[in-house]
Design a protein around this motif. Structure first.
Motif, PDB file in Angstrom:
ATOM      1  N   UNK A 173       0.828  -0.916   0.015  1.00 28.80           N
ATOM      2  CA  UNK A 173       0.238  -0.154  -0.178  1.00 28.80           C
ATOM      3  C   UNK A 173       0.772   1.623  -0.005  1.00 28.80           C
ATOM      4  N   UNK A 174      -0.055   2.402  -0.205  1.00 26.21           N
ATOM      5  CA  UNK A 174       0.735   3.512  -0.503  1.00 26.21           C
ATOM      6  C   UNK A 174       0.844   4.050   1.750  1.00 26.21           C
ATOM      7  N   UNK A 175       1.132   3.684   2.130  1.00 28.07           N
ATOM      8  CA  UNK A 175       1.119   4.519   3.786  1.00 28.07           C
ATOM      9  C   UNK A 175       1.638   5.929   4.033  1.00 28.07           C
ATOM     10  N   UNK A 176       2.718   6.109   3.168  1.00 29.34           N
ATOM     11  CA  UNK A 176       2.753   7.582   2.862  1.00 29.34           C
ATOM     12  C   UNK A 176       2.393   8.197   2.839  1.00 29.34           C
ATOM     13  N   UNK A 177       0.618   8.657   1.928  1.00 31.77           N
ATOM     14  CA  UNK A 177      -0.133   9.255   1.480  1.00 31.77           C
ATOM     15  C   UNK A 177      -0.638   9.477   3.061  1.00 31.77           C
ATOM     16  N   UNK A 178      -1.319   8.085   3.428  1.00 30.32           N
ATOM     17  CA  UNK A 178      -2.118   8.710   4.850  1.00 30.32           C
ATOM     18  C   UNK A 178      -1.591   8.744   6.205  1.00 30.32           C
ATOM     19  N   UNK A 179      -0.057   8.232   6.181  1.00 30.81           N
ATOM     20  CA  UNK A 179       0.541   9.039   6.977  1.00 30.81           C
ATOM     21  C   UNK A 179       0.791  11.068   6.851  1.00 30.81           C
ATOM     22  N   UNK A 180       0.846  11.689   5.963  1.00 29.38           N
ATOM     23  CA  UNK A 180       0.527  12.907   5.133  1.00 29.38           C
ATOM     24  C   UNK A 180      -0.472  12.678   6.054  1.00 29.38           C
ATOM     25  N   UNK A 181      -1.586  12.898   6.128  1.00 36.16           N
ATOM     26  CA  UNK A 181      -2.924  13.415   6.440  1.00 36.16           C
ATOM     27  C   UNK A 181      -2.753  13.188   7.961  1.00 36.16           C
TER      28      UNK A 181
END
Length: 298
Positions: A245-253
């Protein structure tokens, strides 16, 4: 520089900057042919999109409502369950001898859909689990723009550069992706240090809930693929897309938009857990892929 100032730089500059570079590198990898590939397998493509939009969010929501230790972690699990497949899913699909064109199409299309739907998921999850206590005031329009500006805009710029200067795009892609990955994981490390007390208290729950989300998601999706009678290569691509998954985008949120580092812990925990699942899945898929050839040779 104080620790608080360092965390402010990470949340305000390093984390979003690294994600912009990651999405730019993704755009530099895209060509017009990748978009044409979207129509080659409409049935499996539609199934992969539908399953990603339904199965992980339902499992993540069930975990958030029933066993999440804190409200912030509950929102984190919902954000994790809604993230689309990342670029590494294409690499692992290729290693597992899966359908690479289907994997790339799913990653591309789900990333576009994600920008449109995740602000609504995140906004209402925050309101439900955190409510007025969180004192979070994020206009929905601003939420959408913040995500759009670090995903589709840099990816579109990379795609345009690839079409205009393919040689330059190829030279830039590797260094940009490497630098972004180093900065991204360095930011993860600082966030973990910042959340040591929460980790000590909830590490076991975080680990086992993350394991359960991955295991239940993979089992459900592979069962549905079997019932739909997809080929092995198609099932492999869809299964890996649900894990990587693209965890980085969710961490950015969580960190930059909401300003809650605790909310990012499920995504950070998922990075190594999902990697173990993917490696085991790739090994099993490669072993199964070799059986027909061995039987034919015999």
């Amino acid at each position: 520089m104080s620790y608080d100032a360092m965390m402010a730089i990470i949340g305000g500059w390093l984390l979003p900057g690294s994600l912009v570079c990651v999405m730019l590198a993704m755009g530099l990898s895209l060509t017009a042919g990748d978009f044409r590939a979207l129509v080659h397998a409409p049935r499996t493509l539609f199934f992969g999109i539908a399953s990603m939009m339904i199965v992980p969010p339902l499992i993540g929501l069930a975990m958030a409502v029933t066993v999440a230790p804190t409200p912030a972690l509950a929102v984190g699990f919902i954000l994790l369950a809604k993230t689309p497949g990342g670029m590494l899913s294409n690499l692992f699909t290729d290693l597992a001898r899966g359908d690479l064109a289907l994997s790339m199409s799913l990653t591309l299309l789900l990333s576009l859909i994600y920008v449109l739907v995740i602000p609504f998921y995140a906004h209402f999850a925050i309101l439900h689990f955190l409510g007025l206590e969180a004192e979070v005031r994020i206009p929905l329009g601003q939420f959408i723009w913040d995500i759009f500006s670090i995903t589709l805009l840099p990816a579109g710029a990379g795609f345009a550069l690839r079409a205009w200067q393919p040689g330059l795009a190829q030279r830039l892609k590797g260094p940009i992706k490497l630098a972004a990955t180093i900065v991204l994981f360095t930011s993860f490390g600082f966030i973990l240090v910042d959340q040591v007390p929460t980790l000590r208290e909830n590490l076991g729950a975080l680990f086992w809930i993350t394991v359960a989300i991955n295991a239940l998601t993979l089992a459900a999706v592979l069962t549905l693929c079997t019932l739909a009678r997809f080929r092995r290569r198609e099932s492999v691509a869809i299964g890996i897309e649900h894990l990587m998954r693209q965890e980085g985008t969710a961490i950015f949120i969580a960190v930059t938009i909401v300003g809650n580092n605790e909310m990012s812990l499920p995504m950070i925990m998922n990075t190594p857990v999902a990697l173990v699942f993917v490696l085991l899945f790739v090994a099993a898929a490669r072993r199964l892929a070799g059986r027909p050839a061995a039987a034919t040779a015999g």
